[in-house]
Design a protein around this motif. Structure first.
Motif, PDB file in Angstrom:
ATOM      1  N   SER A   1       0.777  -1.267  -0.014  1.00 12.24           N
ATOM      2  CA  SER A   1      -0.120   0.080  -0.030  1.00 12.24           C
ATOM      3  C   SER A   1       0.847   1.336  -0.033  1.00 12.24           C
ATOM      4  O   SER A   1       0.482   2.145  -0.325  1.00 12.24           O
ATOM      5  N   SER A   2       2.056   1.220   0.584  1.00 15.13           N
ATOM      6  CA  SER A   2       2.874   2.421   0.453  1.00 15.13           C
ATOM      7  C   SER A   2       3.778   2.602  -0.488  1.00 15.13           C
ATOM      8  O   SER A   2       4.640   3.541  -0.739  1.00 15.13           O
ATOM      9  N   PHE A   3       3.639   1.482  -1.641  1.00  8.46           N
ATOM     10  CA  PHE A   3       4.629   1.558  -2.856  1.00  8.46           C
ATOM     11  C   PHE A   3       4.081   2.988  -3.759  1.00  8.46           C
ATOM     12  O   PHE A   3       2.760   3.468  -3.773  1.00  8.46           O
ATOM     13  N   SER A   4       5.167   3.572  -4.129  1.00 10.88           N
ATOM     14  CA  SER A   4       5.147   4.757  -4.828  1.00 10.88           C
ATOM     15  C   SER A   4       5.845   4.763  -6.311  1.00 10.88           C
ATOM     16  O   SER A   4       7.021   4.477  -6.242  1.00 10.88           O
ATOM     17  N   ILE A   5       5.197   5.014  -7.231  1.00 11.68           N
ATOM     18  CA  ILE A   5       6.137   5.154  -8.609  1.00 11.68           C
ATOM     19  C   ILE A   5       6.585   6.592  -8.787  1.00 11.68           C
ATOM     20  O   ILE A   5       7.311   6.855  -9.777  1.00 11.68           O
ATOM     21  N   GLN A   6       6.480   7.260  -7.678  1.00  9.21           N
ATOM     22  CA  GLN A   6       6.990   8.639  -8.111  1.00  9.21           C
ATOM     23  C   GLN A   6       8.465   8.933  -8.563  1.00  9.21           C
ATOM     24  O   GLN A   6       8.561   9.659  -9.412  1.00  9.21           O
TER      25      GLN A   6
END
Lengths: 110, 245
Positions: free
Chosen positions: B143-148
């Motif tokens: 859930s905390s994964f980010s592609i930023q």
């Protein structure tokens, strides 16, 4: 007499355990370090599709050294050599067949 | 005295103590070979297990190649290389431990095991540093994964920023990190189990348990430890190196 008895019964059946010398371990250790340096160096050269091939070839060479010398297979009985060989062979069949299935079934469709 | 016992005594002369020879084995050679044969069968199932992960990695790398290249660039070659060095050295110290056990050098065995233990902890410590960075950059799948960091790459530490990825490609990096954590995580679990066994063995070695020729445990643990090294020999180039240049 008991010695003859022992030889007659076991001489050919059971492998005499072989003590690998520290010198051999050290040489293999150095070879593994050299292999590591080589694989890092090779990763900075752009060889296109050959980069993974070269990396895997070096890794397989290093792994073979570990299995033969650190894990004593070079000095083991035929039974052990055959067992490990059969295991590696089965492993290659499983991985190879899986990969060939993926490659041949939907190439370029993902 | 049974016949097999007599044979074993005759085979080994005065320097061996066949007290640890189980009655169902003909000789110590047979007993030792049976033990390492069993160990090898176990290790072969382990090779199959890790082989499944490697196969999945190769297939996904082909499918999502640009994402896998970008994601592998976030790993530190320096830390990976140091860990490779640490692990190979620990394999060497363990091999020396086996040699000390075989030649009945108790002090040598104890020091070899201590060195192996320290290097094992060093490996896990460096791995922790790497994992911590993944958490900070939101590169841990879930859930905390980010592609930023892939959609809007920032230059850091004097390094040029990687090319920005389109969002759909960037989302595939999560697959890379899933496999990264599955593979290095399973490897780390094996290291932790190995360290537990090492501590046990160290206590036994200090008590002199391996000074009378009953060293099957040391030899088979050596096989296990080298196997863990073997897995890393493949993990390091596949995860860290092959997408560089």
């Amino acid at each position: 007499m008991s010695e003859n008895h022992a030889e007659a019964h076991e001489g050919e059946h059971f492998h005499q355990s072989h003590i690998v010398s520290p010198m051999v371990y050290f040489v293999i250790f150095m070879a593994l370090l050299a292999g590591t340096a080589l694989t890092i160096g090779a990763s900075y050269i752009d060889m296109g599709p050959w980069n993974p091939v070269v990396a895997l070839a070096i890794a397989v060479t290093k792994a073979t050294l570990v299995v033969l010398y650190f894990m004593h297979i070079k000095y083991s009985s035929k039974l052990m050599k055959l067992t490990v060989g059969a295991g590696v062979f089965t492993f290659l069949i499983l991985v190879g067949m899986s990969l060939s299935d993926y490659i041949s079934r939907a190439w370029g469709q993902w | 005295m049974s016949d097999s016992h007599a044979v074993a005594v005759a085979e080994h002369g005065s320097h061996e103590h066949p007290a640890h020879l189980r009655h169902h084995f003909v000789s110590l050679e047979q007993q030792d070979e049976t033990a390492s044969f069993g160990m090898w069968l176990f290790l072969l199932t382990e090779i199959m297990f890790f082989g499944g992960l490697f196969t999945a990695y190769l297939i996904y790398r082909n499918w999502y190649y640009p994402a896998f290249v970008a994601a592998s660039h976030t790993l530190s070659i320096k830390l990976g290389a140091i860990n490779t060095l640490v692990l190979i050295t620990s394999s060497f110290t363990m091999a020396m431990g086996v040699w000390c056990a075989e030649t009945k050098k108790q002090k040598g065995l104890v020091w070899s095991l201590i060195a192996t233990l320290i290097l094992g902890f060093a490996f896990l410590g460096i791995k922790t540093v790497e994992y911590k960075e993944k958490f900070e950059k939101h590169h841990v799948p879930g859930s905390s994964f980010s592609i930023q960091s892939f959609v809007h790459p920032v230059a850091e530490d004097g390094k040029e920023a990687d090319k920005a990825l389109p969002a759909d490609t960037a989302s595939r990096t999560e697959v890379y990190f899933s496999l990264y954590f599955a593979m290095t995580g399973m490897h780390a679990v094996h290291m932790i189990i190995g360290i537990g066994l090492l501590v046990m063995m160290l206590v036994q070695a200090m008590r002199g348990a391996y000074s009378h020729g009953n060293i099957a445990f040391v030899e088979n643990f050596g096989l296990y430890w080298h196997f863990v090294d073997l897995v890393w020999i493949f993990l390091f180039p596949l995860l860290y190196l092959i997408s560089r240049h």
